[in-house]
Design an enzyme around this catalytic site. Structure first.
Site, PDB file in Angstrom:
ATOM      1  N   ASN A  29       0.860  -1.192   0.000  1.00 13.80           N
ATOM      2  CA  ASN A  29       0.000   0.000   0.000  1.00 13.80           C
ATOM      3  C   ASN A  29       0.899   1.245   0.000  1.00 13.80           C
ATOM      4  O   ASN A  29       1.698   1.439   0.924  1.00 13.80           O
ATOM      5  CB  ASN A  29      -0.882  -0.059   1.254  1.00 13.80           C
ATOM      6  N   HIS A  32       1.120   6.144   1.965  1.00 10.07           N
ATOM      7  CA  HIS A  32       1.900   7.074   2.786  1.00 10.07           C
ATOM      8  C   HIS A  32       3.105   7.655   2.059  1.00 10.07           C
ATOM      9  O   HIS A  32       3.725   8.591   2.567  1.00 10.07           O
ATOM     10  CB  HIS A  32       2.224   6.434   4.128  1.00 10.07           C
ATOM     11  N   HIS A  65      -5.383   3.674  -1.717  1.00 13.25           N
ATOM     12  CA  HIS A  65      -6.708   4.062  -1.206  1.00 13.25           C
ATOM     13  C   HIS A  65      -6.996   5.480  -1.672  1.00 13.25           C
ATOM     14  O   HIS A  65      -6.388   6.437  -1.192  1.00 13.25           O
ATOM     15  CB  HIS A  65      -6.699   3.979   0.326  1.00 13.25           C
ATOM     16  N   ARG A  67      -9.125   8.213  -1.215  1.00  5.52           N
ATOM     17  CA  ARG A  67     -10.151   8.634  -0.248  1.00  5.52           C
ATOM     18  C   ARG A  67     -10.984   9.763  -0.817  1.00  5.52           C
ATOM     19  O   ARG A  67     -10.513  10.549  -1.628  1.00  5.52           O
ATOM     20  CB  ARG A  67      -9.492   9.091   1.060  1.00  5.52           C
ATOM     21  N   ARG A  71      -6.903  12.984   0.827  1.00  4.51           N
ATOM     22  CA  ARG A  71      -5.891  13.482   1.765  1.00  4.51           C
ATOM     23  C   ARG A  71      -4.485  13.012   1.399  1.00  4.51           C
ATOM     24  O   ARG A  71      -3.514  13.636   1.769  1.00  4.51           O
ATOM     25  CB  ARG A  71      -6.231  13.083   3.190  1.00  4.51           C
ATOM     26  N   GLU A  92      -8.403   0.574  -3.225  1.00  2.20           N
ATOM     27  CA  GLU A  92      -9.206   0.647  -1.998  1.00  2.20           C
ATOM     28  C   GLU A  92     -10.097   1.860  -2.087  1.00  2.20           C
ATOM     29  O   GLU A  92      -9.619   2.952  -2.420  1.00  2.20           O
ATOM     30  CB  GLU A  92      -8.279   0.865  -0.807  1.00  2.20           C
ATOM     31  N   THR A 123      -8.280   3.861   8.435  1.00  2.00           N
ATOM     32  CA  THR A 123      -9.495   3.035   8.443  1.00  2.00           C
ATOM     33  C   THR A 123      -9.604   2.312   9.787  1.00  2.00           C
ATOM     34  O   THR A 123      -8.769   1.481  10.114  1.00  2.00           O
ATOM     35  CB  THR A 123      -9.441   2.014   7.285  1.00  2.00           C
ATOM     36  N   GLU A 173     -11.094  -9.063   3.113  1.00  2.00           N
ATOM     37  CA  GLU A 173      -9.846  -8.665   3.755  1.00  2.00           C
ATOM     38  C   GLU A 173     -10.151  -8.476   5.232  1.00  2.00           C
ATOM     39  O   GLU A 173     -10.990  -7.637   5.598  1.00  2.00           O
ATOM     40  CB  GLU A 173      -9.279  -7.374   3.160  1.00  2.00           C
ATOM     41  N   HIS A 210      -3.682  -4.297   7.828  1.00  2.00           N
ATOM     42  CA  HIS A 210      -3.772  -3.125   8.711  1.00  2.00           C
ATOM     43  C   HIS A 210      -2.853  -3.308   9.922  1.00  2.00           C
ATOM     44  O   HIS A 210      -3.048  -4.222  10.705  1.00  2.00           O
ATOM     45  CB  HIS A 210      -5.194  -2.843   9.205  1.00  2.00           C
TER      46      HIS A 210
HETATM   47  N1  PXP Z   1      -5.910  -2.750   4.199  1.00  2.00           N
HETATM   48  C1  PXP Z   1      -6.838  -1.771   4.310  1.00  2.00           C
HETATM   49  C2  PXP Z   1      -8.240  -2.084   3.880  1.00  2.00           C
HETATM   50  C3  PXP Z   1      -6.495  -0.492   4.770  1.00  2.00           C
HETATM   51  O1  PXP Z   1      -7.439   0.465   4.855  1.00  2.00           O
HETATM   52  C4  PXP Z   1      -5.158  -0.239   5.106  1.00  2.00           C
HETATM   53  C5  PXP Z   1      -4.764   1.123   5.588  1.00  2.00           C
HETATM   54  O2  PXP Z   1      -4.923   2.044   4.579  1.00  2.00           O
HETATM   55  C6  PXP Z   1      -4.222  -1.274   4.959  1.00  2.00           C
HETATM   56  C7  PXP Z   1      -4.630  -2.525   4.524  1.00  2.00           C
HETATM   57  C8  PXP Z   1      -2.784  -1.078   5.236  1.00  2.00           C
HETATM   58  O3  PXP Z   1      -2.576  -0.786   6.583  1.00  2.00           O
HETATM   59  P1  PXP Z   1      -1.156  -0.312   7.048  1.00  2.00           P
HETATM   60  O4  PXP Z   1      -0.850   0.952   6.320  1.00  2.00           O
HETATM   61  O5  PXP Z   1      -1.334  -0.128   8.524  1.00  2.00           O
HETATM   62  O6  PXP Z   1      -0.184  -1.400   6.697  1.00  2.00           O
END
Ligand code: PXP
Length: 260
Positions: A29, A32, A65, A67, A71, A92, A123, A173, A210
């Site tokens: 992901n 960030h 993601h 959003r 953001r 996402e 999330t 998930e 997550h």
């Molecule tokens: N899966 C989903 C559905 C999420 O919303 C997120 C966070 O955006 C993640 C996985 C990844 O989480 P993390 O960034 O804490 O690894």
């Protein structure tokens, strides 16, 4: 959907064999990377370049993601990622008309429907599958008609897994946040284990994500049915010190070690 082979809480009986996903996919992901870029509203670091580097380091797919409040990830990011990556995009998104339209246009390999609240930092929980069941069912059907695989981000509980199967999802998930935040409590991991087994028995692919890190990913990666882990924040954080490619390789190695 009642499952005659399972006790009411979805706990697999000891005698029930646990199918093991052949290769567990790592989807990175890149949200960030975009968070850092948005701190200055500039051009760097570029999430598309990050996605390509993650792939080069062995990521099986890229998760982003988009959003509603934009953001971090922007529309141009998901478009660039969809166009340029050689693996697959897992988009996402919230289940809204705007996002469904974007998904239909981009045609990613997979969408993961997530709950979204403006005030949240990230999330916070799984989807409320009872909030708008008709809307959700229509959205799942629309995505599937377009050839897009649908995953629902849910809390690891039996009712949510069963409901996801009824809604026609391809995958669930499972939210690993409670597990990640309470590493010494065995209950959250047991819930993930039971929900993964139940998902597979109902024909759903089991995914998780997550809050997963090199330090805590092992027990989740070791769950036999787990096919796909979505990991972001810890990889991007670690990348500051060792570089993105090395950070991806470290978490991949931790996953592989747990499956051996
Ligand atoms: N899966 C989903 C559905 C999420 O919303 C997120 C966070 O955006 C993640 C996985 C990844 O989480 P993390 O960034 O804490 O690894």
């Amino acid at each position: 959907m009642p499952d005659a082979h399972l006790p009411a809480d979805g706990t697999p009986a000891d005698a029930v064999p646990r199918p093991r996903a052949a290769r567990q996919r790592l989807y990175v992901n890149i949200d960030h990377v975009a968070t850092v870029r948005q701190a200055r509203r500039g051009a760097e670091p570029d999430p598309v370049e990050a996605a390509l580097r993650c792939e080069a380091a062995g990521a099986d797919g890229i998760t982003a993601h988009l959003r509603e409040d934009r953001r971090h990830v922007q529309d141009a990011d998901v478009e660039g990622i969809a166009r340029r990556i050689g693996t697959v995009l897992n988009l996402e998104m919230a289940c809204t008309a705007e996002m469904l339209g974007i998904a239909l246009r981009l045609a990613p390999h997979q969408v993961t429907l997530v709950p979204e609240r403006r005030a949240e930092i990230t999330t916070e929980g799984g989807l409320n599958l009872a909030a708008d069941p008709d809307g959700l069912e229509r959205a799942v059907a629309e995505m599937k008609r377009a050839g897009i695989r649908v995953s629902l981000f849910i809390d690891p509980d039996a009712q949510a897994v069963r409901r996801s199967a009824e809604l026609g999802a391809d995958a669930v998930e499972l939210h690993t946040g409670t597990y990640a935040h309470h590493p010494s409590d065995p209950a959250p991991l047991a819930a993930l284990d039971r929900a993964s087994a139940l998902a597979a028995r109902l024909g759903l692919a089991a995914h998780a994500g997550h809050g997963l890190t090199v330090a805590n990913v092992g027990p989740v990666a070791a769950i036999p049915e787990q096919e796909e882990l979505n990991i972001g924040h810890s990889i991007v954080s670690r990348a500051l010190f060792v570089g993105l490619e090395a950070a991806v390789r470290e978490i991949r190695a931790a996953m592989d070690a747990a499956r051996r």
